[in-house]
Design a protein around this motif. Sequence first.
Motif, PDB file in Angstrom:
ATOM      1  N   GLY A   1       2.074  22.178  15.704  1.00 31.84           N
ATOM      2  CA  GLY A   1       2.020  20.874  16.568  1.00 31.84           C
ATOM      3  C   GLY A   1       1.596  20.942  17.985  1.00 31.84           C
ATOM      4  N   CYS A   2       1.291  19.765  18.713  1.00 40.06           N
ATOM      5  CA  CYS A   2       1.017  19.761  19.980  1.00 40.06           C
ATOM      6  C   CYS A   2       1.413  18.528  20.536  1.00 40.06           C
ATOM      7  N   ASP A   3       1.973  18.536  21.856  1.00 37.05           N
ATOM      8  CA  ASP A   3       2.444  17.342  22.504  1.00 37.05           C
ATOM      9  C   ASP A   3       1.399  16.984  23.732  1.00 37.05           C
ATOM     10  N   ASN A   4       0.337  17.719  23.697  1.00 36.51           N
ATOM     11  CA  ASN A   4      -0.392  17.549  25.070  1.00 36.51           C
ATOM     12  C   ASN A   4      -1.175  16.280  25.043  1.00 36.51           C
ATOM     13  N   MET A   5      -1.672  15.770  23.962  1.00 36.77           N
ATOM     14  CA  MET A   5      -2.496  14.551  23.938  1.00 36.77           C
ATOM     15  C   MET A   5      -3.596  14.574  24.925  1.00 36.77           C
ATOM     16  N   CYS A   6      -4.540  15.718  24.850  1.00 33.69           N
ATOM     17  CA  CYS A   6      -5.914  15.779  25.638  1.00 33.69           C
ATOM     18  C   CYS A   6      -6.477  14.616  24.942  1.00 33.69           C
ATOM     19  N   SER A   7      -7.392  13.912  25.548  1.00 28.67           N
ATOM     20  CA  SER A   7      -7.700  12.405  25.435  1.00 28.67           C
ATOM     21  C   SER A   7      -8.946  12.631  24.173  1.00 28.67           C
TER      22      SER A   7
END
Length: 483
Positions: free
Chosen positions: A179-185
């Motif tokens: 998963g990833c929490d960064n939310m690059c747009s």
Amino acid sequence: MEEKTIDENRQGEYLMIDTPTQVVGRKLLLESYGCQMNFSDSEIVASILSEAGFSTTRDPEEADLILLNTCAIRDNAEQRVRGRLDYFRSIKKRKPEMVVGVLGCMAERLREKLLEEEKLVDLVVGPDAYRDLPNLIDQVDTGQKAVNVLLSREETYAEITPVRLNSNGITAFISIMRGCDNMCSFCVVPFTRGRERSRDPKSIVKEAQDLFNIGYREVTLLGQNVDSYKWNITNKGEIVNPDEPTVNFAQLMEMVALVSPDLRVRFSTSHPKDMTDDVLHVMAKYENICNYIHLPVQSGNSEVLKRMNRGYSREWYLQRIDAIKRILPDAAISTDIISGFCGETEEQHQDTISLMKEVQYDLAYMFKYSERPKTLAERKYEDDVPEEIKGRRLKEIIDVQMECSAIRTKTYVGQVHRVLVEGTSKKSDQHYQGRISQNVVAIFPKGDAKPGDYVDVLVNDCTAVTLLGEITAVYPRVIAAQN
Ligand code: 5AD
Ligand code: SF4
């Protein structure tokens, strides 16, 4: 040169479960698309289905079950999978009992829609639901369609031993987080792979040790953002279990490096906002941690980076590059770049070009921006750079990089480098191929070496991205635990 990633180079490879068993069960054809994480997930799927009695085939005519592990990162990745589904549809028309399933990021993104759009898909399974595959296949056997796209906050498949697919027996991937929490747009990954979670370090070290014992000599630790790996500590910094140590990425890498000095360690992907000097110091301390960092920049302009929600500016990024060059002067650096993101002006594009010239990347993966449904960028910004301008900017980016890569490759000529022999060269059966620590491929006459050995190679020539040389010393592989 067309836009291409290493991952895409591997697209559509047939993945074989190398089972020594005589299971006369059903036949599975498993195809993987997209990033290394997907290939690594396919090894988990193969493990689960081999336990459930499946053996593999490369022949769709022979297959009882066809699974496509898919990628949703750009529209063209999805189109490729749709083309493949069309092909399997034609086979299924003749062989209606054959089950076709979609796994991975496209399954998660499109869910039930895939059943409606691609009428002959029977099974849709997201990246956190692979343990449920045997049940879902049973459900399909009773004539129903089956879907499980639940994302999990805990699933890491920690204790499942992957079945190594298409393996050379020397190099392997180990997933350390999901998963990833960064939310690059621009990015769909947080929606398709869910929240970030790290895997128990003990299971990671054990997997590395087990691989080493059976002869593997290189592991690549995989995560969307390895620098935010954390064990026994919450996002807020609270310790979960006071009786156990906390582990960050620098510490994890050290634990894996200590498995054996003869086990090479690589990792991917680093994030510029989180990459600490600690990681660089651990890399400098251990000879067996390879001198190679993939540090995606995406854009060289701070305003664009802000719209991309990357969490760093051009200056911050360049300061991270300075740290690498200071602590690891021999390291190779690669990156990812997107051309034509929403609102990108000509000047902002020129900032990307100037940053590339300043950093002098060894390698870059370069893409045109592709708007993805539900992402922050899709909701907030207009995809307003015309396709031909995206294309022209991408070409300019590629041209700069090709020049830069060629210069970087030439710097190795005349030097001796330690290479892990991975196997026979694809172009000549008289030659081996392997990689130097900096991840550049070297080709050399076989001599007395064998796959799995380390060799010193004197580089005497090169092409744009490949080193040519000859062996000056061989360090044979010794496998301790023969079974
Ligand atoms: N369009 C183009 N490229 C993208 N990437 C991720 N999302 C998109 C998108 N919507 C690229 C980024 C990332 C790499 C894996 O793929 O550069 O680092
Ligand atoms: Fe996507 Fe950004 Fe996460 Fe990478 S770090 S997977 S680009 S959201």
